[in-house]
Design a protein around this motif. Structure first.
Motif, PDB file in Angstrom:
ATOM      1  N   GLU A   3       0.920  -1.291  -0.023  1.00 30.45           N
ATOM      2  CA  GLU A   3      -0.113  -0.107   0.030  1.00 30.45           C
ATOM      3  C   GLU A   3       0.820   1.190   0.019  1.00 30.45           C
ATOM      4  OE1 GLU A   3      -4.225  -1.140   1.811  1.00 30.45           O
ATOM      5  OE2 GLU A   3      -2.697  -0.514   3.246  1.00 30.45           O
ATOM      6  N   SER A  45      -7.617   1.626  -1.866  1.00 33.34           N
ATOM      7  CA  SER A  45      -7.726   1.194  -0.440  1.00 33.34           C
ATOM      8  C   SER A  45      -8.514   1.888   0.179  1.00 33.34           C
ATOM      9  CB  SER A  45      -6.440   1.019   0.026  1.00 33.34           C
ATOM     10  OG  SER A  45      -5.859  -0.246  -0.424  1.00 33.34           O
ATOM     11  N   LYS A  82      -3.096   0.255  -3.872  1.00 36.47           N
ATOM     12  CA  LYS A  82      -2.447  -0.853  -3.859  1.00 36.47           C
ATOM     13  C   LYS A  82      -1.585  -0.748  -4.964  1.00 36.47           C
ATOM     14  CE  LYS A  82      -6.322  -3.143  -1.730  1.00 36.47           C
ATOM     15  NZ  LYS A  82      -7.356  -4.156  -1.818  1.00 36.47           N
TER      16      LYS A  82
END
Length: 126
Positions: A3, A45, A82
């Motif tokens: 991430e 995310s 991501k």
């Protein structure tokens, strides 16, 4: 996949003219399209926009108004994506609408903490 956080900054513009409702709508559409494109790739995310209201705490219990009272730039929001590498996340950031309006995007790797914050392993996972 790792991430990465994209942090959106704009220079403070004291006395700048506010955009019209139509201009704001057009800007919001650009952001929605850009973030929607990342989500469509399964690389989204989370995100949040930050209000300008806030306070900053400094050592010695000093509290000042505004999160950016002493800096030229303010953080307007962030997006967590991501990606396999930092370079891949930077490629995604290159089409960010913030760049069109003179802002910048800082891309940082995120170190995830997977332990319960009440456990002894939280900050010492070894």
């Amino acid at each position: 996949m790792k991430e990465f956080m994209m942090i959106f900054r704009q220079e403070k513009q004291e006395g700048a003219e506010m955009p019209s409702a139509e201009q704001m709508q057009a800007v919001m559409k650009q952001w929605q399209d850009w973030i929607g494109g990342i989500a469509a790739q399964g690389k989204y995310s989370g995100t949040n926009r930050l209000y300008s209201e806030g306070k900053t705490l400094k050592p010695g219990n000093v509290v000042i108004d505004g999160p950016y009272a002493e800096v030229k730039e303010m953080i307007g929001g962030y997006l967590i994506v991501k990606a396999n590498t930092l370079d891949e996340a930077v490629e995604m950031a290159k089409s960010c609408p913030n760049l069109i309006y003179g802002g910048n995007v800082e891309v940082r790797s995120v170190m995830t903490i997977e332990y319960d914050p009440t456990s002894a392993k939280f900050l010492d996972p070894q």
